[in-house]
Design a protein around this motif. Sequence first.
Motif, PDB file in Angstrom:
ATOM      1  N   ARG A   1       0.817  -1.195   0.000  1.00 44.19           N
ATOM      2  CA  ARG A   1       0.000   0.000   0.000  1.00 44.19           C
ATOM      3  C   ARG A   1       0.864   1.264   0.000  1.00 44.19           C
ATOM      4  NH1 ARG A   1      -5.094   1.036   0.045  1.00 44.19           N
ATOM      5  NH2 ARG A   1      -5.680  -1.087   0.544  1.00 44.19           N
TER       6      ARG A   1
ATOM      7  N   ASP B   1       0.306   4.052  -2.718  1.00 46.72           N
ATOM      8  CA  ASP B   1      -0.077   5.391  -2.252  1.00 46.72           C
ATOM      9  C   ASP B   1       0.911   6.458  -2.708  1.00 46.72           C
ATOM     10  OD1 ASP B   1      -2.350   4.602  -1.064  1.00 46.72           O
ATOM     11  OD2 ASP B   1      -1.633   4.710   1.001  1.00 46.72           O
TER      12      ASP B   1
ATOM     13  N   GLU C   1      -7.784  -7.183  -0.314  1.00 40.97           N
ATOM     14  CA  GLU C   1      -9.127  -6.613  -0.347  1.00 40.97           C
ATOM     15  C   GLU C   1     -10.191  -7.688  -0.546  1.00 40.97           C
ATOM     16  OE1 GLU C   1      -8.232  -3.435  -2.909  1.00 40.97           O
ATOM     17  OE2 GLU C   1      -7.921  -2.175  -1.142  1.00 40.97           O
TER      18      GLU C   1
ATOM     19  N   VAL D   1      -6.225   1.193   5.103  1.00 40.84           N
ATOM     20  CA  VAL D   1      -5.518   2.199   4.313  1.00 40.84           C
ATOM     21  C   VAL D   1      -4.578   3.028   5.175  1.00 40.84           C
ATOM     22  CG1 VAL D   1      -7.316   2.290   2.550  1.00 40.84           C
ATOM     23  CG2 VAL D   1      -7.372   3.919   4.432  1.00 40.84           C
TER      24      VAL D   1
ATOM     25  N   SER E   1      -5.006   2.839 -10.207  1.00 36.32           N
ATOM     26  CA  SER E   1      -5.041   2.365  -8.824  1.00 36.32           C
ATOM     27  C   SER E   1      -5.907   3.267  -7.963  1.00 36.32           C
ATOM     28  CB  SER E   1      -3.644   2.346  -8.215  1.00 36.32           C
ATOM     29  OG  SER E   1      -2.833   1.460  -8.908  1.00 36.32           O
ATOM     30  N   ARG E   2      -5.820   4.558  -8.217  1.00 37.50           N
ATOM     31  CA  ARG E   2      -6.613   5.499  -7.434  1.00 37.50           C
ATOM     32  C   ARG E   2      -8.121   5.293  -7.702  1.00 37.50           C
ATOM     33  NH1 ARG E   2      -5.859  11.479  -5.645  1.00 37.50           N
ATOM     34  NH2 ARG E   2      -3.665  10.974  -5.448  1.00 37.50           N
TER      35      ARG E   2
ATOM     36  N   ASP F   1      -9.138   2.132  -5.936  1.00 33.38           N
ATOM     37  CA  ASP F   1      -9.159   2.365  -4.501  1.00 33.38           C
ATOM     38  C   ASP F   1     -10.448   3.049  -4.078  1.00 33.38           C
ATOM     39  OD1 ASP F   1      -6.994   1.471  -3.061  1.00 33.38           O
ATOM     40  OD2 ASP F   1      -6.628   3.475  -2.246  1.00 33.38           O
TER      41      ASP F   1
END
Lengths: 448, 448
Positions: free
Chosen positions: A219, A223, A255, A343, B248-249, B252
Motif C-alpha cells: 500500500r 499510495d 481486499e 488504508v 489504482s486510485r 481504490d
Amino acid sequence: MDRELDELKAQVEPALRRRDLPTLAGLLYGTSAAIVSRLLEREDAADRAVLYRLLPREQALEVFELLDSAMRAELFVGLRHEDVARVFEELDPDDRAQLVDELPAGVARRLMSGLSAGERELTAPMLGYARGTIGRHMSTEYVRLQPQLTVGDALSHVRHRGHSAETIYTLPVTDSARRMLGVVGLRELVMGDAHVLVGDVMVDAHQVHATDDAEVAARSLVDAQLLAAPVVDGEDRLLGILTVDDASRILDDAEAEDAARQGASEPLRRPYLTTPVLGIVRARVTWLLVLAVSALLTVQVLDVFEATLEQVVTLALFIPLLTGTAGNTGAQAATTVTRALAVGDVRPRDSLLVAWREVRVGLLLGGLLGILGLVLGSIAFDFGLGAVIGLTLLAVCTLAATVGGVMPMLARAVGADPAVFSTPFISTFCDATSLIIYFGMATWILQL
Amino acid sequence: MDRELDELKAQVEPALRRRDLPTLAGLLYGTSAAIVSRLLEREDAADRAVLYRLLPREQALEVFELLDSAMRAELFVGLRHEDVARVFEELDPDDRAQLVDELPAGVARRLMSGLSAGERELTAPMLGYARGTIGRHMSTEYVRLQPQLTVGDALSHVRHRGHSAETIYTLPVTDSARRMLGVVGLRELVMGDAHVLVGDVMVDAHQVHATDDAEVAARSLVDAQLLAAPVVDGEDRLLGILTVDDASRILDDAEAEDAARQGASEPLRRPYLTTPVLGIVRARVTWLLVLAVSALLTVQVLDVFEATLEQVVTLALFIPLLTGTAGNTGAQAATTVTRALAVGDVRPRDSLLVAWREVRVGLLLGGLLGILGLVLGSIAFDFGLGAVIGLTLLAVCTLAATVGGVMPMLARAVGADPAVFSTPFISTFCDATSLIIYFGMATWILQL
C-alpha cells in the motif's frame, strides 16, 4: 475486452468439445495474454490444462503470470512432469516463490531441487522470508547502479544487464557494499545529460524492509504512486525490488479477503464460477456455524426473559427491528474503521479517539432513531411501549457504534484480522446486548 | 514510514501551536511528498492550509497530487486566490479535470477561464466526457510515435517531447491520422537495436475507450499488469493515456465505496480521523433510517402471528437466531457475488448460473444447520419444536443464499450499484421472510 473474450469463448468451446486441437491452437495463437488468462479462469481444470498446453512457450509464460495464484498451482498439478519443470524454470523468481507457497510441499521441494543452480539462487532469498512479509514477494532480478557512473554509462550498463530484470524503470543506486543511496528512474537517464553523474540525479528512495507486512508495504508503494521500490534488509542493504504490479496483486488479494470476511466467509481465491459448489460451502460453513452457535446466546437471553414476554407478548414484535438496527449501526462503524485501518488512516493507538468519535456518532444516530421510535410506538401502541422502544434505540445505537468502532482496533492490536472480528461478530454481539437492554428497559418502564 | 510520520508530527504540532512558521518550513523542507501528504491529511483544515503554504513550489505540487480528491478541493478552497491560480495552472491536466469535479461550480469555472490557453486546451478533452467514464481520468500529455521511425530516432523524439508527458514508459504508436497501431515500451527502445523500425518492435495495444466505465477500464489495466494504456475514441483514434497510478486510485475509490455500502454507509472520501462527527453521521443516517423503516415489515409480520406467539411464547426465543442465520447466509452470498461482479468474474447474463450454484450451496448449508437445529431443539425442548427449527433453517438458508446471490446481479443488470442492493437490504429481506417461514412451519407442524 469482454466482447473479445466472449467471441473467443464462443469459438473455443465447440472446438474443445470436439477436442479439435489444431483449431484451438490457431484460435489461441496471437491472442493477448490478458484475454487467454481470463478464458482459462472460466474453464474447468481439465479443459484448462488442454488449452494451456497448446500455447506457444512465450505466450504460455505470459499467461501463467497473469493467473490467480490458486489457479496457477491447480494448473501446475494438472500438467505433465516435463512441462511443469520447464515452466518452473522459466518463471520469474518472485512468481516462483509465490507458487511454492501454493503447491503441495512435496511437489514444491521436487521442483526446487530440479532448478538450475542460477535460478535456485535467485529464488532462495524470497523463500527465506516468512509468508505475509514483503520479502516473499520481491524480485531479485534488478539492475543496480553506482553513484559515480555517468548517466551515459549507466544507460549502457542497463542495456547490458537489463534483459532479465523485473523492471528497468526504477534503478536502485547503492555503494559497493550494496547499501542503498537512492534511486533513479530510467526516465531521468533517458532525458538527462549523458555526462552528469548518477549520484547527482538520483533521489531518496521510497524503500521497504523485507520483513515488513506485505500489505502495508504494497500500500505504501501504491499510495506514493511509484512504479517500484527497493527492498532492503536491517542494515539498509539492497535485497530486491517490489514492482507496482506485484503490489497491486497483493492489495487485491487483501481486499478480496477483507470483503469476504466482512460478509462472514473466507475468500474463494479463484473465480466464482469455476469454484466447485463444495468449495463455496467450505468457505462459508465454519463461519456460519460459529455465528449460529454464538447466536445461541440470544436464545438464552430470551429464555431468561420468557416470563416478561408471556406478560406482554407485544414486546416480541420489535425484537427483529431492534436487533437489526443495532446490527446495522455496529456494522457501519466496524466497516468504516476496518477500512481506515486497512488504508493506514488510523492505528491501534488511536483507539480512544475512535471510541470517543463513535460514542458521539452513536448518540446522534440513536437520538434521532429513538425519537422516531418513541413517536411511532406511542401512536401505534401506547406511550409506555413507545418510551421503551425509543430509549432502547438510543442505548443500543450508542453501544453498537462504539463497540463496532473499537473491535477492529482491538483485533489489530492483538494481531488478528480486523475484518474477522468486526462485522459478523459485532452483529451477533449486538443481537444479544440489545435484547438485554430492551427487556431491561421494559421491566423498568412498564414495571413488569 | 509510520515512524517517520510520527516523528514529523511530534515536531510539527508544537510549532503549529506556536505558529512558528520558520521552524515549520524547516521541518517540511526535503521531507518526502508521501509523508507530507499523510501529515496534511491528519491535520484540520486551517492547519492544513498553513502547512501547505509553507511548502516550496515543486514539493507543493507533488504533495497536492498525492492528496485524496475531496481533500484537494477542501485545501484549494482554503488557499489564497493567487496560490490557487498558480497551483491550478501547474497541475497535470488529468488531475485538474478531477479537481473540477470536486470544486464548487463557480470556483471551477473561474479557475478554468483563468488558465493559459495551452493548459486549457489540454484539460478540455477530459471535461468533455461524462463523470464515471475513463475519458475523465485520462492524461492528454503523452508522447506518440510513428511506425516508420527507427528505434534510435524514436528515442531522440522521446528526449525532445517527453518533458511534460505523464509517462514515457508506454509509447502509443499511431498512423498520421492518430489511428492506433500499437504500443512500444521505453524498455524496448532502450534495450533494442537503434536501426530497427518502431513498427517492427511495437506490440498490440491493450487499449480502452474514452466512454468506458472508469472502474472497468482501470481494472483491465491493473489485471493485465501494464503501466499504462492508450485511450481511444470510437474510430480507434488516440485521445490520451491512462497510467497505472491513476487506475489504482480509481480502483481504490471504488473499493472504498463498495466496502462502505456493504456495511450500510456511504464512503467518507477522506481520512476517518479528520472527518467531522456530523460528516460521519451524514454518511450513515440515511441508510440507517431506510433500513429501520424496512424493518417495520418484520413488526407487521410478527403482528400477524401474534396469536400464534401467545399460544407458544417459546417460539419467540428463536427469532434472533433464525433471522440472524438467514441474514448471515444472505450476506455471504451477496458479498461473494458482489466481489465477483467487481472483478469481472461474473456478469449479469450469468444470473441463472449463479442462482443454481447458490441454491445448491444454500441447501447444503441449510441441511447441515437444519440437522443441528433439529437435534439440539429436540433435546432442549421437544421434537415438534426441533422439527420446526430444523426445517426453517433448511428453508431460510436456501432462500437467503439464492436471493443473496441473485440480488447483486439484478442490481447490476438495472444499472444500480450491486453493493447498495446487496448486503444491507438482503439482511432486512431475510429477516422478514424467515419470520414468515418460521411461523408457517410452526402453524403447520405444531398445528396451531
